[in-house]
Design a protein around this motif. Structure first.
Motif, mmCIF file in Angstrom:
data_model
loop_
_atom_site.group_PDB
_atom_site.id
_atom_site.type_symbol
_atom_site.label_atom_id
_atom_site.label_comp_id
_atom_site.label_asym_id
_atom_site.label_seq_id
_atom_site.Cartn_x
_atom_site.Cartn_y
_atom_site.Cartn_z
ATOM 1 N N VAL A 224 0.817 -1.230 0.000
ATOM 2 C CA VAL A 224 0.000 0.000 0.000
ATOM 3 C C VAL A 224 0.843 1.270 0.000
ATOM 4 O O VAL A 224 0.309 2.363 -0.171
ATOM 5 C CB VAL A 224 -0.985 0.038 1.193
ATOM 6 C CG1 VAL A 224 -1.991 -1.084 1.089
ATOM 7 C CG2 VAL A 224 -0.252 0.001 2.519
ATOM 8 N N ILE A 225 2.164 1.138 0.215
ATOM 9 C CA ILE A 225 3.037 2.307 0.239
ATOM 10 C C ILE A 225 3.819 2.368 -1.063
ATOM 11 O O ILE A 225 4.616 1.480 -1.375
ATOM 12 C CB ILE A 225 3.999 2.275 1.443
ATOM 13 C CG1 ILE A 225 3.203 2.293 2.755
ATOM 14 C CG2 ILE A 225 4.960 3.449 1.394
ATOM 15 C CD1 ILE A 225 4.062 2.190 4.003
ATOM 16 N N ASP A 226 3.597 3.417 -1.827
ATOM 17 C CA ASP A 226 4.242 3.634 -3.116
ATOM 18 C C ASP A 226 5.335 4.685 -2.918
ATOM 19 O O ASP A 226 5.031 5.861 -2.687
ATOM 20 C CB ASP A 226 3.196 4.116 -4.130
ATOM 21 C CG ASP A 226 3.686 4.024 -5.562
ATOM 22 O OD1 ASP A 226 4.841 3.603 -5.765
ATOM 23 O OD2 ASP A 226 2.926 4.407 -6.474
ATOM 24 N N VAL A 227 6.599 4.275 -2.973
ATOM 25 C CA VAL A 227 7.720 5.146 -2.610
ATOM 26 C C VAL A 227 8.377 5.704 -3.871
ATOM 27 O O VAL A 227 8.668 4.956 -4.815
ATOM 28 C CB VAL A 227 8.767 4.375 -1.772
ATOM 29 C CG1 VAL A 227 9.788 5.340 -1.197
ATOM 30 C CG2 VAL A 227 8.097 3.592 -0.651
ATOM 31 N N HIS A 228 8.634 7.025 -3.860
ATOM 32 C CA HIS A 228 9.253 7.671 -5.018
ATOM 33 C C HIS A 228 10.259 8.729 -4.580
ATOM 34 O O HIS A 228 10.036 9.441 -3.592
ATOM 35 C CB HIS A 228 8.203 8.375 -5.891
ATOM 36 C CG HIS A 228 7.264 7.448 -6.579
ATOM 37 N ND1 HIS A 228 7.576 6.782 -7.740
ATOM 38 C CD2 HIS A 228 5.993 7.071 -6.254
ATOM 39 C CE1 HIS A 228 6.556 6.042 -8.113
ATOM 40 N NE2 HIS A 228 5.587 6.198 -7.226
ATOM 41 N N LYS A 229 11.325 8.880 -5.344
ATOM 42 C CA LYS A 229 12.194 10.047 -5.245
ATOM 43 C C LYS A 229 11.461 11.194 -5.936
ATOM 44 O O LYS A 229 11.084 11.089 -7.102
ATOM 45 C CB LYS A 229 13.544 9.804 -5.915
ATOM 46 C CG LYS A 229 14.513 10.971 -5.840
ATOM 47 C CD LYS A 229 15.842 10.606 -6.504
ATOM 48 C CE LYS A 229 16.862 11.739 -6.362
ATOM 49 N NZ LYS A 229 16.463 12.955 -7.082
ATOM 50 N N SER A 230 11.226 12.273 -5.208
ATOM 51 C CA SER A 230 10.363 13.310 -5.740
ATOM 52 C C SER A 230 10.680 14.662 -5.134
ATOM 53 O O SER A 230 10.931 14.777 -3.932
ATOM 54 C CB SER A 230 8.886 12.967 -5.468
ATOM 55 O OG SER A 230 8.016 13.957 -5.951
ATOM 56 N N ASP A 231 10.669 15.691 -5.961
ATOM 57 C CA ASP A 231 10.738 17.073 -5.500
ATOM 58 C C ASP A 231 9.319 17.497 -5.145
ATOM 59 O O ASP A 231 8.453 17.595 -6.022
ATOM 60 C CB ASP A 231 11.315 17.956 -6.597
ATOM 61 C CG ASP A 231 11.540 19.389 -6.128
ATOM 62 O OD1 ASP A 231 11.328 19.659 -4.929
ATOM 63 O OD2 ASP A 231 11.901 20.238 -6.957
ATOM 64 N N LEU A 232 9.086 17.738 -3.858
ATOM 65 C CA LEU A 232 7.740 17.982 -3.348
ATOM 66 C C LEU A 232 6.817 16.849 -3.804
ATOM 67 O O LEU A 232 7.097 15.695 -3.538
ATOM 68 C CB LEU A 232 7.244 19.357 -3.787
ATOM 69 C CG LEU A 232 8.046 20.560 -3.218
ATOM 70 C CD1 LEU A 232 7.485 21.880 -3.710
ATOM 71 C CD2 LEU A 232 8.105 20.535 -1.698
ATOM 72 N N LEU A 233 5.734 17.140 -4.534
ATOM 73 C CA LEU A 233 4.767 16.099 -4.897
ATOM 74 C C LEU A 233 4.801 15.751 -6.374
ATOM 75 O O LEU A 233 3.843 15.189 -6.916
ATOM 76 C CB LEU A 233 3.351 16.551 -4.511
ATOM 77 C CG LEU A 233 3.134 17.036 -3.077
ATOM 78 C CD1 LEU A 233 1.659 17.265 -2.812
ATOM 79 C CD2 LEU A 233 3.725 16.083 -2.055
#
Length: 313
Positions: A224-233
């Protein structure tokens, strides 16, 4: 990889301020070393304690920065920030604010966590338990297993505790949650254990992304947890509308996030933000209200504040 360790000798009362200073300077993690509970033994006012006494009971906040050729620049920046803090009338004992440096290997840094990280109850229900410690959960307790590795966040910081408390208050089963600045993944895992349907865990630090993924799997929440490298959203699907956006970061980043978060929120959704030192509360509140949110609740823990607000659309 080698890491530059920068230690700032201070007092317990100023721990949060020094921690925020180091994180804003780009630290990849912090640890607390030493103890000064005996400094005020006998009720002596802090102002009367000499440097000699303070040095006998050292207390410091140690931060870690990659050895990438920018070490001198980082050190100069921290010394400048400390100089700014010295000039403020904070009403707190700051200690010597002496700065020392050293170099540690990654394995040494990782092992340093284990000496200071023990199981701790951080809210009405949640207990944070490091993977290497034994703990038997009591009735109604929810245990989060955590190994922070090189990511920032053991769950025992005031800002994290407040976020977990607000999640407990406003979460309902089946909600979609966005965790902006996931660190070691504690808030994402907490949301999953409160029966969130979907969590987007985002961080600009690739180490945090890796560690959050590992901790999600460790707690059986990887689905259920979708993890991403991201600048803000930026990595959240544009069509996604969350029930809750939670951001445990720092005041300046919260202000930057305020205008972005509402683009990914349902009307009536909750926006929870923390990492706000008390002197920046009004700046953050004004920014939040200017973006169309209604402030519902402000809570405090030490010098830190957290805000829960509703997006009115």
């Amino acid at each position: 990889m080698d890491w530059l360790k920068i230690s700032v000798f201070t007092q317990k009362e100023a721990e949060e301020i020094v921690t925020a200073l180091l994180m804003e300077a780009g630290a990849h993690g912090v640890s607390i070393e030493g103890d000064n509970e005996n400094c005020a033994k006998g009720g002596l006012p802090w102002d009367y304690l000499s440097d000699e006494v303070l040095k006998k009971v050292p207390f410091c906040v140690a931060a870690f920065f990659p050895c990438d050729g920018n070490e001198e620049t980082v050190l100069e920046d921290i010394r400048r920030r400390i100089g700014d803090v010295r000039g403020m009338d904070l009403g707190l004992p700051l200690g010597t604010l002496e700065v020392t440096t050293g170099v540690v290997h990654e394995q040494d840094w990782e092992n340093a966590w284990k000496a200071y990280f023990k199981p701790v109850k951080i809210s009405d229900f949640f207990v944070i338990k490091p993977t290497w410690e034994d703990y038997e959960a009591k009735k109604d307790e929810i245990v989060i297993e955590i190994d922070p590795g090189m990511a920032f966040g053991t769950g025992n910081h005031e800002t994290t505790r407040m976020c977990v408390h607000l999640l407990e208050e406003y979460m309902e089963p089946g909600m979609t949650v966005i965790d902006a600045g996931c660190g070691s993944g504690i808030l994402s895992v907490a949301a999953a254990k409160l029966d969130a349907k979907k969590i987007y865990a985002l961080d600009l630090d690739p180490v945090a992304v890796q560690v959050t993924g590992q901790n999600a799997a460790l707690n059986g929440c990887g689905d259920v947890i979708d993890v991403h490298k991201s600048d803000l959203l930026a990595q959240v699907p544009q069509e996604e509308k969350a029930d809750i956006v939670v951001a445990n970061i720092i005041a300046d980043v919260v202000i930057s996030l305020n205008s972005v978060a509402k683009q990914y929120m349902k009307v009536g959704g909750m926006y929870i933000c923390s990492g706000i030192i008390d002197t920046r509360l009004e700046d953050v509140r004004k920014s939040i209200e200017a973006e169309g949110y209604k402030v519902i609740q402000i809570i405090q823990d030490g010098e830190w504040r957290a805000i829960a607000c509703k997006y009115r659309g």
